[in-house]
Design a protein around this motif. Structure first.
Motif, PDB file in Angstrom:
ATOM      1  N   ARG A 298       9.244   0.277  -2.894  1.00  0.00           N
ATOM      2  CA  ARG A 298       8.529   0.236  -1.620  1.00  0.00           C
ATOM      3  C   ARG A 298       7.817   1.552  -1.356  1.00  0.00           C
ATOM      4  O   ARG A 298       8.432   2.617  -1.374  1.00  0.00           O
ATOM      5  CB  ARG A 298       9.538  -0.062  -0.502  1.00  0.00           C
ATOM      6  N   MET A 299       6.505   1.471  -1.156  1.00  0.00           N
ATOM      7  CA  MET A 299       5.708   2.665  -0.832  1.00  0.00           C
ATOM      8  C   MET A 299       5.026   2.385   0.493  1.00  0.00           C
ATOM      9  O   MET A 299       3.932   1.817   0.513  1.00  0.00           O
ATOM     10  CB  MET A 299       4.676   2.910  -1.924  1.00  0.00           C
ATOM     11  N   GLY A 300       5.710   2.720   1.573  1.00  0.00           N
ATOM     12  CA  GLY A 300       5.155   2.409   2.886  1.00  0.00           C
ATOM     13  C   GLY A 300       5.021   0.911   3.038  1.00  0.00           C
ATOM     14  O   GLY A 300       5.988   0.169   2.849  1.00  0.00           O
ATOM     15  N   LYS A 301       3.830   0.462   3.308  1.00  0.00           N
ATOM     16  CA  LYS A 301       3.616  -0.964   3.540  1.00  0.00           C
ATOM     17  C   LYS A 301       3.339  -1.741   2.257  1.00  0.00           C
ATOM     18  O   LYS A 301       3.132  -2.948   2.276  1.00  0.00           O
ATOM     19  CB  LYS A 301       2.476  -1.166   4.542  1.00  0.00           C
ATOM     20  N   PHE A 302       3.327  -1.034   1.131  1.00  0.00           N
ATOM     21  CA  PHE A 302       3.068  -1.697  -0.149  1.00  0.00           C
ATOM     22  C   PHE A 302       4.347  -1.807  -0.970  1.00  0.00           C
ATOM     23  O   PHE A 302       5.149  -0.874  -1.008  1.00  0.00           O
ATOM     24  CB  PHE A 302       2.024  -0.926  -0.955  1.00  0.00           C
ATOM     25  N   ARG A 352       3.317  -6.894  -2.636  1.00  0.00           N
ATOM     26  CA  ARG A 352       3.367  -7.396  -1.271  1.00  0.00           C
ATOM     27  C   ARG A 352       2.855  -6.269  -0.368  1.00  0.00           C
ATOM     28  O   ARG A 352       3.290  -5.127  -0.477  1.00  0.00           O
ATOM     29  CB  ARG A 352       4.810  -7.752  -0.890  1.00  0.00           C
ATOM     30  N   ASP A 354       2.428  -5.403   3.616  1.00  0.00           N
ATOM     31  CA  ASP A 354       2.680  -5.771   5.011  1.00  0.00           C
ATOM     32  C   ASP A 354       1.573  -5.192   5.881  1.00  0.00           C
ATOM     33  O   ASP A 354       1.734  -4.169   6.525  1.00  0.00           O
ATOM     34  CB  ASP A 354       4.055  -5.253   5.445  1.00  0.00           C
ATOM     35  N   TYR A 356       0.126  -6.411   8.542  1.00  0.00           N
ATOM     36  CA  TYR A 356       0.160  -6.691   9.970  1.00  0.00           C
ATOM     37  C   TYR A 356       1.621  -6.900  10.338  1.00  0.00           C
ATOM     38  O   TYR A 356       2.441  -7.177   9.482  1.00  0.00           O
ATOM     39  CB  TYR A 356      -0.682  -7.939  10.272  1.00  0.00           C
TER      40      TYR A 356
ATOM     41  N   ILE B   5       3.511  10.644  -0.891  1.00  0.00           N
ATOM     42  CA  ILE B   5       2.898   9.326  -1.074  1.00  0.00           C
ATOM     43  C   ILE B   5       1.990   8.997   0.106  1.00  0.00           C
ATOM     44  O   ILE B   5       0.878   8.516  -0.065  1.00  0.00           O
ATOM     45  CB  ILE B   5       3.982   8.245  -1.252  1.00  0.00           C
ATOM     46  N   MET B   9      -1.940   8.187   0.039  1.00  0.00           N
ATOM     47  CA  MET B   9      -2.549   6.985   0.581  1.00  0.00           C
ATOM     48  C   MET B   9      -3.638   7.317   1.582  1.00  0.00           C
ATOM     49  O   MET B   9      -4.664   6.644   1.617  1.00  0.00           O
ATOM     50  CB  MET B   9      -1.485   6.126   1.258  1.00  0.00           C
ATOM     51  N   MET B  16      -3.201   5.009   6.351  1.00  0.00           N
ATOM     52  CA  MET B  16      -1.816   5.089   6.798  1.00  0.00           C
ATOM     53  C   MET B  16      -1.709   6.193   7.854  1.00  0.00           C
ATOM     54  O   MET B  16      -1.304   7.303   7.571  1.00  0.00           O
ATOM     55  CB  MET B  16      -0.903   5.418   5.621  1.00  0.00           C
ATOM     56  N   ASP B  77      11.817   0.304   8.303  1.00  0.00           N
ATOM     57  CA  ASP B  77      10.683   0.215   9.201  1.00  0.00           C
ATOM     58  C   ASP B  77      10.611  -1.187   9.806  1.00  0.00           C
ATOM     59  O   ASP B  77      11.330  -2.095   9.408  1.00  0.00           O
ATOM     60  CB  ASP B  77       9.377   0.660   8.530  1.00  0.00           C
ATOM     61  N   THR B  79       8.616  -3.699   9.683  1.00  0.00           N
ATOM     62  CA  THR B  79       8.336  -4.900   8.887  1.00  0.00           C
ATOM     63  C   THR B  79       9.566  -5.322   8.072  1.00  0.00           C
ATOM     64  O   THR B  79       9.822  -6.503   7.903  1.00  0.00           O
ATOM     65  CB  THR B  79       7.144  -4.684   7.936  1.00  0.00           C
TER      66      THR B  79
END
Lengths: 400, 136
Positions: A298-302, A352, A354, A356, B5, B9, B16, B77, B79
């Motif tokens: 997992r890299m933040g939202k990716f 994947r 995320d 939104y 990271i 980004m 981000m 987080d 999500t």
């Protein structure tokens, strides 16, 4: 498909409550939904790629039908201990290659204590680690549950009852489930399969980021309306090959399914794997072993991930006693064809995103290699045997 | 590592944006009639991930307070937490917590339900609720 009375009663009560809910806002009804809109395509027209129990699939032109669905779930809390839940699902599944609605679940749940609850009605059949959420794309990292493992038992739900037990031992949560019921569903090969009864038990251990699961299920299996197999059995008997036809019973078959799973979500590293073994007393439903392993970071939202899945056959793939030359060679080929499971492995990469708060975008490429046949592809031509196929899918998962 | 990271980004133009800082101290609260007096962070976290049904979690709508709580108590987080709840909801195992738009409303909901558990800014605490954990 027939709707048993119990599930219908749950629905009727929910309907009445929903109508009343408009008049009275205090009624504790929650409605939630999930869905996936996706396009799927492959690099061949020699066969169609699909999910479990679909008759059509995707070839070189992109199709929505493989990976798209829409679900709606309604729960009415009648009291602190009693609730009703129904889940409707629209997707391509079953005998026609059309989107159709189905009643995935409709059950009453009675919470006897903080640790024990009972459910009666139509419930998910808990044979896999992600049995209950395999249609909820948002709740999963991958585009779809790996075919190699999830094709072995293709029933989604049973009409019956279960008991759920949950207990915390310090930091570890143990969940036990025992379900009993029956189901009849349409299989990809255009015939019906019935489990009557099906008994399924599972134990899940959750400790912080780790989840471990063991499951065992038993069923009496009946196969209906399988024209090819029926014709084959008639021909075998006609030529006095009863010792062969006796190995291909289509009713009252004992079957078992044993599975183990592991999942981890720790320090941005995500792992998920399952191993599952199917065994039956008919060679028409082959004994198979299968597994998959997925890893992601997992890299933040990716969340990029890779997956490898494989299925192999444990029962014989040909009858040594049947002649391979002479007038009966054709019959031998048909009999051998009936006892061969689809063999294939898949290497997949995907991501994947995320993007939104309650929606995720996914892109996945599957590289599928068939072995000694055409794997799980539908309408496959012999040209696909032993070949590799790339499957491309992109979609958006959402919950509301 | 994470910042590196995030910076990458940003450099890649992926937008981000840095999360807004949330400075206030967060406390976990229960109903005064609740027999619990103290709780570890890990224990409190269980309720907000649906892992224990002993207490009923009361949630905030999306916002910096919720993100801060998830980060400090659950190390996740928003999500990730959403995906966990969607698993529970769509397996019929649990219903998602009720969400309220302000700490005043969360406090009111906890004050009204003996089994409720929630979190608010320390400055919002009054006699209607009991503090069982100060989030570090």
């Amino acid at each position: 498909m027939k709707q048993p009375k119990l599930a219908l009663t749950v629905l009727a009560v929910l309907g009445a409550l929903a109508a009343q809910a408009h008049a009275d806002d205090a009624l504790p009804i929650t409605v939630s939904g999930f869905g996936t809109g996706a396009l799927t395509m492959t690099d061949t027209n020699d066969g169609l790629f699909n999910r479990t129990n679909q008759v059509g699939g995707a070839g070189k032109s992109a199709r929505t039908g493989v990976d798209s669905n829409l679900g709606l779930q309604m729960t009415a809390k009648l009291s602190d201990s009693l609730s009703l839940t129904a889940q409707g699902l629209v997707r391509k599944n079953g005998p026609s290659d059309q989107y159709a609605g189905e009643m995935a679940w409709a059950f009453a749940k009675y919470k006897a204590s903080d640790e024990i609850s009972f459910r009666v009605g139509r419930i998910g059949l808990p044979v896999y680690m992600i049995s209950d959420v395999r249609n909820v794309g948002y709740a999963n990292i991958m585009m779809r549950a790996p075919n190699e493992v999830y094709r072995q038992v293709t029933a989604d739900n049973i009409d019956g009852a279960d008991v759920l037990y949950q207990h915390n031992f310090g930091e570890t949560t143990v969940t036990g489930q025992l379900a009993v019921g029956r189901t009849r569903f349409h299989a990809s090969g255009n015939y019906d399969v019935e489990f009557k009864p099906a008994v399924s038990a599972q134990v899940v251990l959750e400790n912080g980021p780790f989840t471990y699961r063991l499951g065992h299920a038993k069923a009496k299996v009946n196969v209906y309306d399988n024209a090819n197999l029926s014709a084959l059995l008639a021909a075998l008997n006609k030529y006095g090959l009863t010792s062969v036809s006796a190995q291909l019973p289509l009713s009252d078959i004992d079957g078992t399914f044993t599975s183990a799973g592991f999942a981890m979500d720790y320090n941005n590293i995500v792992l998920q794997g399952e191993y599952a073994k199917r065994k039956t007393e008919t060679r028409a439903i082959q004994d198979t072993s299968s597994y998959y392993l997925m890893g992601g970071y997992r890299m933040g939202k990716f969340l990029p991930y890779v997956m490898y899945g494989d299925v192999k056959q444990d029962s014989i793939r040909s009858f040594a006693s049947l002649p391979t030359t002479g007038p009966l060679a054709g019959l031998t080929a048909a009999a051998n064809g009936a006892i061969q499971a689809g063999l294939q492995s898949t290497t997949a990469i995907g991501v994947r995103w995320d993007f939104y708060k309650s929606a995720a975008f996914k892109f996945q490429i599957d590289h599928i290699s068939t072995r000694d046949g055409t794997g799980y592809f539908a309408n496959a031509t012999p040209a696909l045997a032993g070949k590799s196929v790339n499957v491309y899918a992109a979609g958006i998962d959402f919950v509301f | 590592m994470k910042t590196a990271i995030a910076k990458l980004m940003l450099a890649a133009g992926l937008g981000m944006a840095a999360a807004p800082l949330f400075a206030a101290e967060i406390v976990v609260i229960v109903n005064p009639k609740n027999p619990a007096t103290r709780m570890f962070s890990e224990q409190a976290g269980q309720f907000f991930l649906g892992k224990s049904t002993l207490f009923t979690p009361v949630e905030h709508t999306d916002g910096p307070l919720r993100n801060e709580f998830y980060k400090k108590v659950l190390d996740k987080d928003a999500t990730q937490v959403k995906a966990i709840w969607s698993k529970l909801v769509f397996t019929g195992k649990a219903t998602a917590p009720k969400e309220y738009g302000s700490s005043a409303e969360v406090k009111k909901a906890v004050a009204a339900d003996v089994s409720a558990i929630g979190y608010i800014e320390k400055s919002q605490v009054d006699d209607s609720v009991k503090v069982i954990l100060t989030v570090q």
